[in-house]
Design an enzyme around this catalytic site. Structure first.
Site, PDB file in Angstrom:
ATOM      1  N   GLU A  85     -15.590  14.168  61.195  1.00 50.43           N
ATOM      2  CA  GLU A  85     -14.184  13.514  60.701  1.00 50.43           C
ATOM      3  C   GLU A  85     -13.224  14.324  60.543  1.00 50.43           C
ATOM      4  O   GLU A  85     -12.705  15.888  60.810  1.00 50.43           O
ATOM      5  CB  GLU A  85     -14.793  13.591  58.654  1.00 50.43           C
ATOM      6  CG  GLU A  85     -15.485  12.866  58.475  1.00 50.43           C
ATOM      7  CD  GLU A  85     -15.366  12.577  56.407  1.00 50.43           C
ATOM      8  OE1 GLU A  85     -14.633  13.131  56.419  1.00 50.43           O
ATOM      9  OE2 GLU A  85     -16.640  12.375  56.302  1.00 50.43           O
ATOM     10  N   GLU A 130      -9.879   1.692  53.207  1.00 50.30           N
ATOM     11  CA  GLU A 130     -10.859   1.626  51.815  1.00 50.30           C
ATOM     12  C   GLU A 130     -10.258   1.468  50.676  1.00 50.30           C
ATOM     13  O   GLU A 130      -9.645   2.640  50.441  1.00 50.30           O
ATOM     14  CB  GLU A 130     -11.834   2.863  51.790  1.00 50.30           C
ATOM     15  CG  GLU A 130     -12.910   2.682  53.498  1.00 50.30           C
ATOM     16  CD  GLU A 130     -13.820   3.510  52.833  1.00 50.30           C
ATOM     17  OE1 GLU A 130     -14.844   3.552  52.346  1.00 50.30           O
ATOM     18  OE2 GLU A 130     -13.847   4.804  53.026  1.00 50.30           O
ATOM     19  N   LYS A 160     -11.601   3.430  47.261  1.00 45.80           N
ATOM     20  CA  LYS A 160     -11.716   4.551  47.153  1.00 45.80           C
ATOM     21  C   LYS A 160     -10.669   4.860  45.469  1.00 45.80           C
ATOM     22  O   LYS A 160      -9.360   4.651  45.506  1.00 45.80           O
ATOM     23  CB  LYS A 160     -10.939   5.386  48.297  1.00 45.80           C
ATOM     24  CG  LYS A 160     -11.835   5.350  49.466  1.00 45.80           C
ATOM     25  CD  LYS A 160     -12.520   6.630  49.259  1.00 45.80           C
ATOM     26  CE  LYS A 160     -13.288   6.819  51.078  1.00 45.80           C
ATOM     27  NZ  LYS A 160     -14.237   8.155  50.342  1.00 45.80           N
ATOM     28  N   GLU A 174      -6.078   8.332  49.693  1.00 46.56           N
ATOM     29  CA  GLU A 174      -6.897   8.273  50.241  1.00 46.56           C
ATOM     30  C   GLU A 174      -7.660   6.747  50.323  1.00 46.56           C
ATOM     31  O   GLU A 174      -8.877   6.629  51.240  1.00 46.56           O
ATOM     32  CB  GLU A 174      -7.889   8.134  48.659  1.00 46.56           C
ATOM     33  CG  GLU A 174      -7.902   9.868  48.371  1.00 46.56           C
ATOM     34  CD  GLU A 174      -9.110  10.712  49.204  1.00 46.56           C
ATOM     35  OE1 GLU A 174      -9.963   9.899  49.093  1.00 46.56           O
ATOM     36  OE2 GLU A 174      -8.854  11.544  50.047  1.00 46.56           O
TER      37      GLU A 174
END
Length: 345
Positions: free
Chosen positions: A256, A310, A313, A319
């Site tokens: 990642e 997302e 999250k 985030e």
């Protein structure tokens, strides 16, 4: 079984992959997600589970897929060979070779997020490996576990880096496993967080992989090697940390890395421009096959975090904003890449 030639398995070609998280209120159907991957010529993906719908949609595309054992399943798999065999049967054998599964991530950042499962982590990896061997798939599919870069202490200068010794009882058998099976050390590297937590010590341009004047580069006083970005320094720190434990032939893969495109008021550097700059520079750097300053020419394949924003999250605004695309498949920004295709491999 002997693995005399493991030190020759360093990958010749670096690739860029993309992580696919699913914490979206309107997660696209797997066929839509795969259509986006194909349209963007993305040839490598990592899933955080082994979702059947995604694995079916990815069949016959040629896209190389890393699937994952979620952390909540680690205790069960790490304590039962038959549970692991069942998992491989349902999630690998049922889909391979139509779906081009090339790797299995056993957990994710286990030491830092699910430490109670750490004592069974290596057992879980070995049981999954045994199930692959039994199905004659162990050469095609490699087993590893992504680690947070925070398990490496004193990461600068890289030559002085070492793993948090409290994890050595798990790390040493894990590295033995990776070495004997010809797998990678998987590391999640986030220069954004390193920059944010450095209280101004790390310059933004150094975190963003922007070209630096030689006088602005960081120098490892022990090796006299110059570093122009956090990413390279952290990769080399991981090689030194492994060497400190006498492991010198395990290649590093970055599972990642990325940069958020939006943040709260106290996250002023989570911007569209910075996210674009970092990911564009990262992709170019990986595909240039330059390697790192202390390991020139050795490929460091990297998975961008992540495909979609997302919105579900928890945590700060950043985030929810690491994605390259929104749920409709529209790009959050157009990468600054001239003559470089994301799908190059």
């Amino acid at each position: 079984m002997q693995y005399y030639n493991v030190h020759f398995v360093f990958p010749a070609e670096a690739f860029i992959g993309v992580n696919i998280g699913t914490d979206l209120s309107d997660m696209p159907h797997p066929t839509q997600a795969v259509a986006l991957l194909k349209a963007q010529q993305i040839r490598h993906v990592r899933l955080y589970d082994a979702d059947r719908g995604m694995l079916v949609a990815l069949a016959d595309t040629g896209i190389q897929v890393m699937i994952s054992v979620p952390n909540e399943q680690l205790l069960g798999i790490g304590q039962s060979n038959s549970t692991a065999a069942n998992w491989v049967s349902h999630n690998v054998v049922a889909h391979y070779p139509a779906t081009n599964i090339t790797g299995i991530c056993v957990g994710s950042e286990v030491f830092t997020t699910t430490p109670n499962a750490a004592p069974v982590l290596v057992n879980a990896m070995k049981y999954i490996q045994s199930a692959l061997v039994a199905s004659n798939l162990d050469r095609q599919i490699k087993v590893s576990t992504p680690l947070s870069s925070s398990v490496i202490l004193d990461s600068f200068p890289p030559s002085q880096a070492f793993f948090n010794r409290s994890w050595n009882p798990v790390l040493i058998p894990m590295l033995n496993f990776l070495q004997s099976t010809g797998s990678h050390l998987m590391l999640n590297i986030y220069p954004y967080y390193d920059y944010m937590q450095s209280n101004g010590v790390i310059p933004l341009d150094y975190a963003l992989m922007k070209p630096l004047a030689p006088t602005k580069e960081a120098v490892d006083a022990n090796t006299l090697v110059h570093y122009s970005n956090v990413f390279d320094a952290m990769v080399d720190a991981s090689y030194f940390a492994m060497a400190f434990l006498n492991f010198t032939n395990i290649p590093v893969m970055v599972s990642e890395s990325g940069w958020p495109s939006k943040g709260d008021t106290n996250e002023p550097d989570a911007t569209l421009d910075n996210a674009n700059t970092y990911n564009s520079n990262l992709i170019r750097h990986v595909l240039n096959k330059t390697g790192t300053p202390n390991h020139p020419g050795i490929a460091v394949s990297t998975y961008i975090y992540e495909l979609y924003n997302e919105d579900l999250k928890p945590g700060p605004v950043s985030e929810k904003n690491w994605g390259l695309f929104n749920a409709n498949g529209e790009p959050i920004y157009i990468l600054h890449l001239t003559g470089v295709r994301l799908g190059a491999s």
